[in-house]
Structures are given as structure tokens and as C-alpha cells.
Design an enzyme around this catalytic site. Structure first.
Site, short mmCIF file in Angstrom:
data_model
loop_
_atom_site.label_atom_id
_atom_site.label_comp_id
_atom_site.label_asym_id
_atom_site.label_seq_id
_atom_site.Cartn_x
_atom_site.Cartn_y
_atom_site.Cartn_z
N ASP A 260 6.02 31.61 108.38
CA ASP A 260 5.89 31.89 107.11
C ASP A 260 4.88 31.45 106.28
O ASP A 260 4.32 30.26 106.30
CB ASP A 260 7.05 31.14 106.23
N ASN A 268 -0.69 36.39 95.70
CA ASN A 268 -0.38 37.30 94.81
C ASN A 268 -0.57 36.99 93.39
O ASN A 268 -1.32 38.24 92.70
CB ASN A 268 1.05 37.99 95.04
N HIS A 273 -2.12 41.62 94.36
CA HIS A 273 -1.63 42.31 95.51
C HIS A 273 -2.11 42.61 96.36
O HIS A 273 -1.85 42.79 97.65
CB HIS A 273 -0.36 43.07 95.05
N ASP A 277 -1.87 41.84 100.36
CA ASP A 277 -1.60 42.83 101.42
C ASP A 277 -2.56 42.65 102.54
O ASP A 277 -2.16 42.73 103.76
CB ASP A 277 -1.53 44.30 100.92
N GLU A 303 6.46 37.52 103.44
CA GLU A 303 5.54 36.93 104.20
C GLU A 303 6.21 36.37 105.29
O GLU A 303 5.70 35.62 106.01
CB GLU A 303 4.93 35.84 103.27
#
Length: 382
Positions: A260, A268, A273, A277, A303
Site C-alpha cells: 500500500d 492527491n 490527481h 496517477d 493505492e
């Protein structure tokens, strides 16, 4: 059979080939694979081979005859390339390439000797067809392909190889029975009719192969995460179940890492964002680069990622984690401009893990423990 006009059959063959060559792109659409393009090109080139052999009867016989033989060889090579794309590497490629060059070359150089050039061209074309027949049935490891269309294609090329070699025998040793390509000899007429029959059967086989390819691409899309390119949750579970069953059956070691990305929401919120990404894509790429060929890497959502390590014990899985942690900081700074780290939970298949879900649950519990103990660390399940 002698009452049939060979020239008429030749014209019908060329017409059929042009029609199929024109129809296939309309049926397949614009966005097709290289294999489909090879097949389309092969039909067009094959049609040109028959047009040029017809033209040879009226103008510039040596030129058009040699051109026709060259087109015939090239058409077979294009089909071989298509099979390679659909089924993986095929055998005897170098032999086929040599024959594609030698067939028209020898035909042209031996123009003054009818027996030699007819025998040469037909025997070598038959050899190319045999290579294609073998290539159609050659195993395709790791590919989900049907057998029926491959048997049909193999049968087409085997039949044409026999008839082509037979014409070679007639031309080389019984010239009085086969004095030209327009000869109404039964073998020649049967061969011309067989070309039209195999054209229909071969086209059907190709369309089935193309459909299988399209279905495979759809399956792959359904099992792949669009953002990162690794397996999505569904794809990971499907393949992981098969790996787990094999490990259970053969009593092989198997390890799973739940990973994770730390503080991903903060990335973010603070950087946008798009930056998030990019971080996901980078992390997925490093996972894919670090794993071995038999390992699985997937994005389970958000994630959270998972890696299933085949034939791996705790030490191997910990080594994988160390390699990834060594690569990630430098790669993140270079590609993203900010650091990136992750928490991980490790579980090794034990006697209590009778299902994949049990193994994943233990790894997930270890991941939760890693987060609780400060993140940026690996915890091993009890």
C-alpha cells in the site's frame, strides 16, 4: 475435366481472391493486429500472382511468369508471419525465407529449360506449403488458441502441396502431358479447383483465428488495470487461484505481498490527481520490473497492490521487498519529483492456508499491522 477451360478457372480464381482481399478489411475493420494485416496482404499478393500468370500468356512471358512465382512465394511468407503473430514463433523460418528467394530466382535463371524451371518452382512452392502446414499445427505454448481452424489451415496447405508437387513431376518428367500452365491435364484442373476450395476454407480459418485474437484481447482488457497496465483485481484473482491450486497440489512454496503506497491521499490532495496517477503507474512499473516471469502483480484497488511470488519462501519475498525499496526512492524523485514509500504485509503459504482467500487475508492483516507500526515497513504474518 478436359472440357473445362483452365484460363476460365484462372480468371475465376483471381477474381475470387480480389473479392476476398477487398472484403476482409471491411469485415475486420481498420484497427486490427499485424497478423490480420499480413493475411489481408497475402490474399492481395496471391491475387496478383494469378493476374500475372494470366498476363504471361499474352505479354512478356518471362517477366510476368517470374513475377507470378515471386508473388506466390511472398503470399505464403505473409501467411507464415500471420501465424507467428497469432501462435508465437514458428519453426523453419530461415528455410522458408531461403525458399522465397530461391524459388523465383531459380525459375528465372532456368527459363530456357522448361522441365527444370517447372519442376524447380513447383517443388519449392510445395516445400513452402509444407512448412506452412507444419507451422499451423506447431504447439503454441502460453497461447489460448483453438485447434480446429489450425487443422483446417494445415489441411488446405497439405492438399495444395501434394497437387503442386504433382504438377512439378508432370512438368519435369512428363512434359508431353503438361506442356504449359494452361494444360487441361486432370491434375492441373483439380489443382485450380482446389485453389478456390482452399481459398474458402482458408478464409474461414483465418476469420476464426482473428475472432479468437479479438476475444483474447477483450479478455486481456477485462483483466488489466487501465491506468497501470498490471492485472486488476478480477484478473489477479483468476490467475492467482490457478497458481495457488498448483502450489497446493505439488506442495510448492508460495508467498504473497500486500503493498500500500503510504500517504497516497496526501499526494492527491496536495499535488493533484495527475501526480497520484503518475505515482501509481511508476509503482506498478517497478513491481512488474522486479517480479520474475512466473510471479503475478496486480492492483487490487486505489493505492493497494499485490504480488504473488511463485516458488518463494519468506527469505525470497523479503529479498523482493528489499530490491523494490532500494529502487523506489531514486525512481520516484527522478520521475515524480517527490519521494514515495509503501507499507507491506507478507504471508507465506502454510498448512492452514487451504484457500487463496485465507492466504491473502493473512497478508492483508500483516499490511494493516505495518501501517499501525509507522508505515514504510514490511511486516510478516504470524
Amino acid at each position: 475435366m478436359g472440357s473445362l477451360s483452365v484460363l476460365t478457372i484462372l480468371v475465376v480464381t483471381a477474381t475470387n481472391l480480389f473479392m476476398v482481399a477487398a472484403a476482409l478489411p471491411l469485415l475486420m475493420g481498420r484497427h486490427v493486429s499485424a497478423s490480420a494485416r499480413y493475411v489481408q496482404a497475402s490474399l492481395l499478393v496471391q491475387a496478383l500472382s494469378w493476374v500475372t500468370i494470366i498476363a504471361a500468356g499474352y505479354w512478356f512471358d518471362p517477366f510476368f511468369s517470374v513475377l507470378s512465382i515471386g508473388f506466390s512465394s511472398l503470399a505464403l511468407l505473409l501467411v507464415y508471419r500471420a501465424l507467428g503473430g497469432w501462435l508465437g514463433p514458428r519453426p523453419a523460418e530461415r528455410w522458408l525465407l531461403a525458399l522465397v528467394v530461391l524459388t523465383p530466382l531459380g525459375y528465372g535463371l532456368s527459363w530456357g529449360n522448361y522441365q527444370l524451371r517447372v519442376g524447380w518452382s513447383n517443388f519449392l512452392l510445395a516445400a513452402q506449403m509444407l512448412i506452412l502446414a507444419r507451422a499451423a499445427l506447431w504447439p503454441a505454448p502460453g497461447r489460448e488458441v483453438g485447434a480446429r481452424w489450425r487443422w483446417v489451415l494445415c489441411g488446405c496447405y497439405l492438399a495444395m502441396a501434394v497437387l503442386t508437387a504433382w504438377r512439378g513431376v508432370l512438368g519435369a518428367f512428363f512434359t508431353e502431358l503438361y506442356p504449359s500452365f494452361r494444360s487441361p491435364h486432370p491434375v492441373n484442373i483439380v489443382a485450380q479447383i482446389a485453389i478456390n476450395v482452399t481459398l474458402v476454407l482458408g478464409t474461414v480459418a483465418v476469420l476464426v483465428a482473428w475472432r479468437e485474437e479479438a476475444e483474447g484481447q477483450l479478455r486481456e482488457l477485462a483483466m488489466t488495470d487501465a491506468l497501470t497496465g498490471v492485472l486488476n483485481r478480477r484478473g489477479f484473482n483468476v490467475r492467482a487461484e490457478a497458481m495457488f491450486a498448483a502450489a497446493l497440489r505439488h506442495k510448492l512454496p508460495l508467498s504473497v505481498l500486500m503493498l500500500d503506497i503510504d500517504h497516497f491521499k496526501r499526494i492527491n490532495d496536495s499535488r493533484g490527481h495527475e501526480a497520484g496517477d503518475q505515482a501509481l503507474r511508476l509503482f506498478a512499473r517497478l513491481l512488474s520490473d522486479s517480479r520474475r516471469g512466473d510471479d503475478l502483480a496486480g492492483r487490487l484497488g486505489g493505492e493497494e497492490f499485490c504480488v504473488l511470488l511463485s516458488h518463494s519462501d519468506a527469505a525470497s519475498a523479503q529479498a523482493f521487498d528489499r530490491r523494490l525499496r532500494m529502487q523506489l526512492p531514486g525512481a520516484a524523485l527522478a520521475a515524480l519529483g517527490f519521494p514515495l514509500d509503501y507499507s507491506a504485509g507478507l504471508a507465506v503459504r502454510g498448512a492452514e492456508d487451504m484457500t487463496l482467500a485465507q492466504l491473502l487475508a493473512r497478508a492483508d492483516a500483516a499490511l494493516y499491522q505495518a501501517k499501525q507500526r509507522g508505515r514504510a515497513r514490511l511486516e510478516m504474518a504470524a
